[in-house]
Design a protein around this motif. Structure first.
Motif, mmCIF file in Angstrom:
data_model
loop_
_atom_site.group_PDB
_atom_site.id
_atom_site.type_symbol
_atom_site.label_atom_id
_atom_site.label_comp_id
_atom_site.label_asym_id
_atom_site.label_seq_id
_atom_site.Cartn_x
_atom_site.Cartn_y
_atom_site.Cartn_z
ATOM 1 N N ARG A 1 -7.771 100.673 18.572
ATOM 2 C CA ARG A 1 -8.507 99.594 19.242
ATOM 3 C C ARG A 1 -8.921 98.507 18.260
ATOM 4 N NH1 ARG A 1 -10.870 104.119 22.462
ATOM 5 N NH2 ARG A 1 -9.974 103.923 24.562
ATOM 6 N N ALA A 2 -9.166 98.887 17.012
ATOM 7 C CA ALA A 2 -9.546 97.891 16.003
ATOM 8 C C ALA A 2 -8.453 96.854 15.797
ATOM 9 C CB ALA A 2 -9.870 98.578 14.677
ATOM 10 N N LEU A 3 -7.202 97.223 16.104
ATOM 11 C CA LEU A 3 -6.073 96.298 15.974
ATOM 12 C C LEU A 3 -5.638 95.732 17.318
ATOM 13 C CD1 LEU A 3 -3.802 98.159 13.379
ATOM 14 C CD2 LEU A 3 -5.422 96.309 12.959
ATOM 15 N N GLY A 4 -6.376 96.082 18.355
ATOM 16 C CA GLY A 4 -5.996 95.612 19.677
ATOM 17 C C GLY A 4 -4.788 96.322 20.239
ATOM 18 N N LEU A 5 -4.522 97.531 19.767
ATOM 19 C CA LEU A 5 -3.364 98.298 20.219
ATOM 20 C C LEU A 5 -3.799 99.363 21.226
ATOM 21 C CD1 LEU A 5 -1.633 98.858 16.746
ATOM 22 C CD2 LEU A 5 -1.106 97.107 18.457
ATOM 23 N N ALA A 6 -2.844 99.841 21.982
ATOM 24 C CA ALA A 6 -3.131 100.916 22.931
ATOM 25 C C ALA A 6 -3.478 102.186 22.160
ATOM 26 C CB ALA A 6 -1.917 101.168 23.819
ATOM 27 N N PRO A 7 -4.587 102.829 22.496
ATOM 28 C CA PRO A 7 -4.960 104.041 21.754
ATOM 29 C C PRO A 7 -4.040 105.196 22.105
ATOM 30 C CG PRO A 7 -6.454 103.708 23.582
ATOM 31 C CD PRO A 7 -5.573 102.484 23.531
ATOM 32 N N PRO A 8 -3.933 106.174 21.223
ATOM 33 C CA PRO A 8 -3.156 107.367 21.550
ATOM 34 C C PRO A 8 -3.860 108.175 22.640
ATOM 35 C CG PRO A 8 -4.314 107.671 19.488
ATOM 36 C CD PRO A 8 -4.530 106.254 19.878
ATOM 37 N N ARG A 9 -3.086 108.993 23.350
ATOM 38 C CA ARG A 9 -3.660 109.885 24.354
ATOM 39 C C ARG A 9 -3.470 111.314 23.870
ATOM 40 N NH1 ARG A 9 -1.985 112.438 29.197
ATOM 41 N NH2 ARG A 9 0.144 111.699 28.910
ATOM 42 N N PHE A 10 -4.578 112.017 23.667
ATOM 43 C CA PHE A 10 -4.525 113.368 23.128
ATOM 44 C C PHE A 10 -4.551 114.387 24.257
ATOM 45 C CE2 PHE A 10 -5.776 110.988 19.410
ATOM 46 C CZ PHE A 10 -5.097 111.627 18.388
ATOM 47 N N VAL A 11 -3.622 115.315 24.195
ATOM 48 C CA VAL A 11 -3.486 116.363 25.199
ATOM 49 C C VAL A 11 -3.525 117.719 24.494
ATOM 50 C CG1 VAL A 11 -2.148 114.877 26.739
ATOM 51 C CG2 VAL A 11 -0.958 116.287 25.060
ATOM 52 N N ALA A 12 -3.661 118.771 25.281
ATOM 53 C CA ALA A 12 -3.679 120.124 24.724
ATOM 54 C C ALA A 12 -2.312 120.463 24.104
ATOM 55 C CB ALA A 12 -4.031 121.115 25.816
ATOM 56 N N PRO A 13 -2.322 121.305 23.059
ATOM 57 C CA PRO A 13 -3.479 121.941 22.428
ATOM 58 C C PRO A 13 -4.227 120.983 21.513
ATOM 59 C CG PRO A 13 -1.476 122.593 21.285
ATOM 60 C CD PRO A 13 -1.040 121.758 22.458
ATOM 61 N N GLN A 14 -5.550 121.159 21.466
ATOM 62 C CA GLN A 14 -6.388 120.260 20.680
ATOM 63 C C GLN A 14 -6.440 120.634 19.204
ATOM 64 O OE1 GLN A 14 -7.535 117.431 21.810
ATOM 65 N NE2 GLN A 14 -6.695 117.861 23.843
ATOM 66 N N GLY A 15 -6.081 121.871 18.866
ATOM 67 C CA GLY A 15 -6.041 122.280 17.474
ATOM 68 C C GLY A 15 -7.395 122.649 16.909
#
Length: 266
Positions: A216-230
């Motif tokens: 977001r700091a660069l105005g980009l689409a953020p990643p989407r985190f899915v399971a497994p969360q680790g």
């Protein structure tokens, strides 16, 4: 300190050469780019062309210390290249070697003081290169195992932007370029107590929080985190601080994001 050679005047090696030159050291470096060779020479840094994966004469003359910053991905047979460079360096007077490695030699959950047990081709190549350096006969060999690198030209907001990712709860193990350069300079001038050190920022946000904010700091689409969360398994470089008095300029990658955003807006 005498004459210092840097093999690989790239993203890390070039600012390190400048920092050493500013401190009054005699510096000689290598690059594979003739344009960069001319530019660095214009800055007062003696620079020679060298392709580390090709057998050839040592171009750097007599040196007291050597820093190898070659990324393993840039060399076909990385351990062999390191072995050849170290053998040539020893023949030309090098008594102090600093090899820039990576924390990927560790298995997740290991600590700095553990014997590296990383898996996969990259970890194996790095460990074999470390072994080659230690077996070279150079009097003092130290490996600096760097965490994930970020800084100018490597903003972490681009690392995962817009991707679907696993491991959102995992610890972020990163280190800023400024701190790697400072750690190199400290190890070149200090009496190291061990053969390897980790340089990794002591504050470890979780991946989901950090990379969402970074994108977001660069105005980009953020990643989407899915399971497994680790698992949250931080790896910090404390030995440099405890033994040699090192102080991280950027101990918290999240704090750097805020600083960088301010700088971008100036």
């Amino acid at each position: 300190m005498g004459r210092i050679a840097i093999v690989g005047a790239g993203w890390l090696g070039e600012p390190l050469a400048r920092a050493l030159l500013a401190r009054g050291e005699a510096v000689v470096a290598t690059t594979t780019d003739s344009c960069k060779q001319a530019r660095l020479a214009g800055e007062g840094i003696e620079t020679h062309l060298l392709h580390a994966d090709e057998a050839g004469a040592w171009p750097l003359g007599q040196c007291d210390a050597l820093v190898i910053t070659l990324p393993p991905s840039r060399v076909a047979d990385y351990p062999q290249a390191i072995a050849r460079l170290c053998a040539q360096a020893r023949q030309h007077g090098v008594t102090r070697l600093l090899l820039i490695g990576a924390t990927s030699v560790y298995r997740p959950g290991q600590r700095e003081e553990d014997t590296p047990a990383g898996e996969g081709e990259r970890a194996l190549r790095l460990l074999r290169a470390e072994q080659a350096a230690r077996g070279s006969g150079i009097a003092q060999v130290v490996v600096l195992r760097a965490a994930g690198l970020y800084g100018p030209g490597r903003h972490p907001g681009r690392f995962l932007a817009g991707r679907e990712c696993h491991g959102g709860a995992q610890a972020v193990n990163l280190v800023h370029l400024d701190d790697v350069v400072a750690a190199c300079m400290l190890l070149l001038e200090s009496a190291a107590r061990r053969c390897a050190y980790v340089v990794s920022a002591p504050v470890h946000p979780c991946r989901a929080d950090f990379y969402e904010q970074a994108a977001r700091a660069l105005g980009l689409a953020p990643p989407r985190f899915v399971a497994p969360q680790g698992e949250y398994l931080p790896l910090s470089g404390k030995a440099l601080c405890d033994e040699l008095g090192f102080v991280y300029r950027w101990p918290d990658p999240l704090a750097w994001l805020g600083h960088d955003a301010v700088c971008q807006g100036e």
